[in-house]
Design an enzyme around this catalytic site. Structure first.
Site, PDB file in Angstrom:
ATOM      1  N   TRP A 550      10.184 -37.864  16.586  1.00 19.90           N
ATOM      2  CA  TRP A 550       8.895 -38.579  16.759  1.00 19.90           C
ATOM      3  C   TRP A 550       8.275 -38.528  18.353  1.00 19.90           C
ATOM      4  CZ3 TRP A 550      13.496 -42.158  16.514  1.00 19.90           C
ATOM      5  CH2 TRP A 550      14.012 -42.257  15.287  1.00 19.90           C
ATOM      6  N   HIS A 551       8.528 -37.229  18.540  1.00 23.65           N
ATOM      7  CA  HIS A 551       8.014 -36.905  19.873  1.00 23.65           C
ATOM      8  C   HIS A 551       6.356 -35.930  19.827  1.00 23.65           C
ATOM      9  CE1 HIS A 551      12.103 -37.282  22.129  1.00 23.65           C
ATOM     10  NE2 HIS A 551      11.342 -38.493  21.536  1.00 23.65           N
TER      11      HIS A 551
END
Length: 614
Positions: A550-551
């Site tokens: 989720w970066h």
């Protein structure tokens, strides 16, 4: 090559460290905590720190006719709340909450958040239920699932506090080189980080698996040991967490305790679907927003006419470029194809988006260990970060073992052609699934994340409905240098798995790296077709087993969409302050820096308007 027991494959699939969710909404069979649980266990109730938070329907007025865009002012016949606001912030997330808290100390602020609050969500608030909050695909869930065109399952936050309400909690600052690259004032940065840390960050109680991986990292040469530190340093370290010692999550929403409640109007379930512009001047000027409440009723909110008043987009690396496009700022051809009136032609909106590819190796344990998320990290000089997680928190109140497609059976969807992935076919897999033995959950993960990827993708509108996810393509490993880094990370993980320190924990009977890799390939952790006959190729392994952490970032890059002050180029009274402006993800995990950014830019704006003495 031989396969391990089916339960091991199920385990590998289910325990991808964070995000092996259901592949389709209808497949979950999760039992979520009910109100009765709180009545029976009052100690778990989280005090609501912000009684002034209101539902969007409480906003004072709704527009009598929908605003169609295309220039001109919003009708100003009636509007509620304050007469107008110095700042309207779209998105009460990781950056939006500290930004709103800071600006409200001196100015009137309207903060609009499309999700609900995290304080009353048992599955959000406790580490033991971390995976459950991600698996909740109900309409009011804190996480909104999406699947990129690459076939990687992902999620975006839909809750006050943003990503801090659904992530793994790890808190680590950016490197000095990142701060310099961003053009930030180091002195002000070093004031903004502690402001966040003093309110919601904790030193973790190191879990056994985290301690073992720490020692193994040092054994294989990821040194020196930097101890407990927030700083980004080469070597192995322990960093902070937004989970406290009791496993309770503390989110960016709690930073709103520093706000001046007299100057802050905060509405939840307020979904902004357009920014409105006055196009009569030399440049388009943002003047207000149109949003809908939880009942679907439309409202308008306005900026005050005071000089310096602005709308600030803090909707994240997906929401911010999406809303710019829906508001008429983006590639002209794309806007016209979606029948969106063009406010400004900017070819860079939604372009060059990135996500840091993550690959993981599952290792079975000799005995059960306490659950842990990220605490230890190895910051290597080969361009990868090594982290670890393990365990499975479950209770009779929060989850049942029937997880539908979360517990991906052998040969599930990845071996079925996309056109044959029907509901009936998937339902059949769920019906065939048996209860998993408790022993199947005895294992941990070692994670390898590629830092500073070069591969780039794009974001485009899927529909003109703000509730629908845009189309995202990240093009993982399209650049050979990223693939080379991944291969090096798998090679390093192999050394870690074979370390003397982990021998005390890993069930290594007849266990080879080939079998471990095979487990990960056979587990259905994404929708990418597998090449199980090519497991000897680490390059192919990286491509087959890529997942997300989720970066993701980009889409509103500095110098292309926003200037050095984060003002949107070509228009007035509009900024973007969030991770969509980054060209790389800061540090090992971005949440610390995104929260700091909200505080930092709040202070910069205050000083800009009121002088350094403010």
């Amino acid at each position: 090559m031989g396969l391990l027991h089916p339960c091991s494959l199920l385990l590998a699939a289910f325990f991808n460290p964070f995000f092996l969710l259901c592949l389709l909404v209808s497949l979950l069979n999760v039992s979520f905590a009910s109100t009765s649980f709180y009545e029976e266990n009052p100690k778990y109730m989280h005090p609501h720190p912000h009684p002034y938070i209101e539902e969007a329907s409480a906003f004072g007025s709704s527009s009598s006719t929908p605003y169609e865009g295309g220039g001109g002012l919003l009708s100003s016949s009636s509007y509620g709340g304050k007469a107008a606001y110095d700042y309207i912030i779209i998105g009460g997330g990781t950056a939006g909450c500290p930004l709103a808290a800071t600006l409200s100390q001196h100015f009137s602020v309207l903060l609009l958040e499309r999700g609900g609050v995290p304080f009353d969500k048992f599955n959000v608030s406790f580490m033991e239920n971390f995976h459950i909050s991600l698996a909740d695909t109900s309409p009011n869930s804190a996480a909104q699932q999406f699947i990129s065109m690459d076939g990687v399952i992902n999620a975006r936050a839909r809750v006050l506090g943003g990503g801090t309400s659904i992530n793994a909690g790890y808190y680590s600052r950016a490197s000095p080189s990142f701060v310099k690259r961003a053009g930030w004032d180091p002195e002000l940065v070093n004031e903004a980080y502690p402001w966040v840390e003093d309110q919601i960050v904790h030193a973790p109680k190191l879990a056994p698996w985290q301690a073992a991986v720490r020692d193994a990292l040092l054994e294989v040469g990821v040194s020196p040991f930097n101890g407990f530190t927030f700083d980004h340093k080469y070597g192995t370290k322990i960093s902070g967490s937004i989970f406290d010692e009791q496993g309770r999550r503390h989110t960016a929403a709690e930073l709103l305790a520093s706000a001046d409640p007299e100057n802050l109007d905060l509405y939840i379930h307020a979904t902004v679907h357009k920014i409105a512009f006055d196009t009569q001047g030399e440049k388009p000027r943002a003047v207000g927003v149109i949003f809908k409440d939880e009942n679907g009723k439309q409202h308008e909110a306005f900026l005050s006419e005071r000089q310096g008043s602005e709308i600030i987009l803090s909707s994240g690396a997906i929401g911010s470029p999406q809303l710019l496009l829906l508001s008429g700022i983006g590639p002209e051809e794309d806007l016209k194809n979606n029948n969106i009136p063009v406010i400004l032609d900017n070819q860079f909106v939604g372009r060059d988006v990135q996500d840091n590819p993550l690959n993981t190796i599952f290792v079975p344990f000799k005995k059960e260990l306490p659950q842990s998320l990220l605490q230890t990290v190895g910051i290597t000089k080969i361009g990868v970060y090594i982290e670890a997680s393990n365990g499975y928190g479950q209770s009779s109140n929060s989850i049942k073992r029937h997880q539908g497609i979360v517990s991906a059976e052998i040969g599930q969807l990845s071996t079925i052609p996309p056109e044959e992935r029907t509901f009936e076919a998937i339902q059949a897999y769920r019906d065939m699934k048996q209860d998993l033995p408790f022993e199947a959950f005895m294992g941990g993960f070692i994670l390898g994340k590629v830092s500073k990827p070069i591969s780039r993708g794009h974001l485009k509108l899927n529909t003109t409905n703000i509730d629908d996810n845009p189309i995202l393509t990240y093009n993982y490993f399209s650049h050979p240098r990223d693939l080379q880094k991944c291969v090096k990370s798998i090679q390093m993980i192999e050394k870690i798995v074979k370390s003397k320190r982990l021998a005390n924990y890993i069930n290594s009977d007849h266990l080879t790296m080939e079998k471990l890799l095979n487990m990960s390939v056979q587990a259905n952790i994404n929708l990418i077709p597998k090449n199980t006959n090519d497991i000897q190729s680490l390059q192919q392994f990286c491509k087959d087993t890529v997942i997300t952490m989720w970066h993701y970032h980009g889409g509103c890059h500095m110098g292309k969409v926003v200037g050095p002050d984060y003002r949107v180029l070509g228009v007035d009274s509009l900024r973007v302050i969030d991770g969509s402006t980054f060209d790389q993800s800061p540090g090992t995990n971005p949440q610390a820096t995104v929260m700091m950014m909200g505080r930092y830019m709040g202070m910069k704006i205050v000083m800009e308007r009121l002088g350094e003495g403010a």
